[in-house]
Design a protein around this motif. Sequence first.
Motif, PDB file in Angstrom:
ATOM      1  N   TRP A   1      -0.930   4.793 -13.362  1.00 49.97           N
ATOM      2  CA  TRP A   1      -2.618   5.166 -13.509  1.00 49.97           C
ATOM      3  C   TRP A   1      -2.512   6.567 -13.888  1.00 49.97           C
ATOM      4  CZ3 TRP A   1      -5.929   8.509 -11.353  1.00 49.97           C
ATOM      5  CH2 TRP A   1      -7.385   8.171 -11.280  1.00 49.97           C
TER       6      TRP A   1
ATOM      7  N   ILE B   1      -8.127   1.462  -5.937  1.00 50.86           N
ATOM      8  CA  ILE B   1      -7.988   0.748  -7.112  1.00 50.86           C
ATOM      9  C   ILE B   1      -6.652  -0.252  -6.682  1.00 50.86           C
ATOM     10  CG2 ILE B   1      -6.857   0.705  -9.354  1.00 50.86           C
ATOM     11  CD1 ILE B   1      -8.293   3.587  -9.484  1.00 50.86           C
ATOM     12  N   TYR B   2      -6.829  -1.576  -7.255  1.00 51.17           N
ATOM     13  CA  TYR B   2      -5.808  -2.702  -6.824  1.00 51.17           C
ATOM     14  C   TYR B   2      -4.342  -2.395  -7.903  1.00 51.17           C
ATOM     15  CZ  TYR B   2      -9.001  -4.194  -3.387  1.00 51.17           C
ATOM     16  OH  TYR B   2     -10.096  -4.486  -2.064  1.00 51.17           O
TER      17      TYR B   2
ATOM     18  N   ILE C   1      -4.099   3.707  -4.649  1.00 53.80           N
ATOM     19  CA  ILE C   1      -3.624   2.597  -5.498  1.00 53.80           C
ATOM     20  C   ILE C   1      -2.832   1.766  -4.636  1.00 53.80           C
ATOM     21  CG2 ILE C   1      -2.412   1.871  -7.648  1.00 53.80           C
ATOM     22  CD1 ILE C   1      -3.257   4.165  -8.704  1.00 53.80           C
TER      23      ILE C   1
ATOM     24  N   ILE D   1      -7.834   9.285  -4.419  1.00 52.43           N
ATOM     25  CA  ILE D   1      -7.538   7.626  -5.217  1.00 52.43           C
ATOM     26  C   ILE D   1      -6.458   7.058  -4.342  1.00 52.43           C
ATOM     27  CG2 ILE D   1      -7.352   6.480  -7.343  1.00 52.43           C
ATOM     28  CD1 ILE D   1      -9.997   7.803  -7.577  1.00 52.43           C
TER      29      ILE D   1
ATOM     30  N   GLU E   1     -11.984   6.323  -3.610  1.00 56.81           N
ATOM     31  CA  GLU E   1     -11.871   5.151  -4.486  1.00 56.81           C
ATOM     32  C   GLU E   1     -10.713   4.237  -4.217  1.00 56.81           C
ATOM     33  OE1 GLU E   1     -12.222   3.645  -9.264  1.00 56.81           O
ATOM     34  OE2 GLU E   1     -12.618   5.874  -8.379  1.00 56.81           O
TER      35      GLU E   1
END
Length: 257
Positions: free
Chosen positions: A20, A124-125, A106, A104, A122
């Motif tokens: 990412w 994120i998958y 993940i 973030i 946030e």
Amino acid sequence: MTLPIITVVAGLFGSGKTTWICQQIRDIKSIEKVIYFSPGTGNIPIDQTKIATEFPDLKIFGDGQEIEFLYHIPTADSVYVELGSYLELNSISKILDHLTYQAIAIIPEELKNSEYDSWANEIIYGAPVPTIIVENLWRVETTGQVIDENSLDEFWYEITHGAYGIVTRAKAIFDVNDGRSLSCDFVSGVPQTDFLELNVPRYLEGRPQRFSGIEIAGKNLNETALKATLSDCCLSESMILQYQQQVQQILLEGQQV
């Protein structure tokens, strides 16, 4: 509201944190004022080494460079911090000296009610990695060693098929017979990929003077057997010389054609 220039990325082993971050960096026109910092990797900077080959102008920092890292932040446009799964989430506040950052996480989609929910700005998958508790983190630096590529194929197959315990994540950089530097990457639950040749010159003059090493995260790892097999894959001084002479001769003949 203006977002902070510092982005801290955390998640499970193999969830896709480095991938990412690299995607974000690729979208930046000029990376001369971009910083990447990955604490906790010690003397096994696998991700830093791979990222450096793709982004030569990127400012990259690791353990022991915290002061230099903090010094460069005020002049940066973007700062990415990759927080390894073996570090506690609250450790980042101490590292950044309470600077403002965007968090973030993940994580795999099936991970529910985790510590990341309250920590991240946030979520994120990422990759559908197993959510088992990692009990073992086996790291070995192999700088200066040359690995027999055929033996490496067999060793990596054994690692990824349970011969040494339950492996959630395995990554490595090895120098092999013909002077290339290969990146090996495995994430449980994700389709395997072939070894990737790093964009660095072949090393054909003695033992390689550049980083190589391996990191395996999992459960019930047989570290003694891992160490013994890895040692068996390493070439002797005479064999290294023999292979390097053969490759140099082949390359020379190719230039003359």
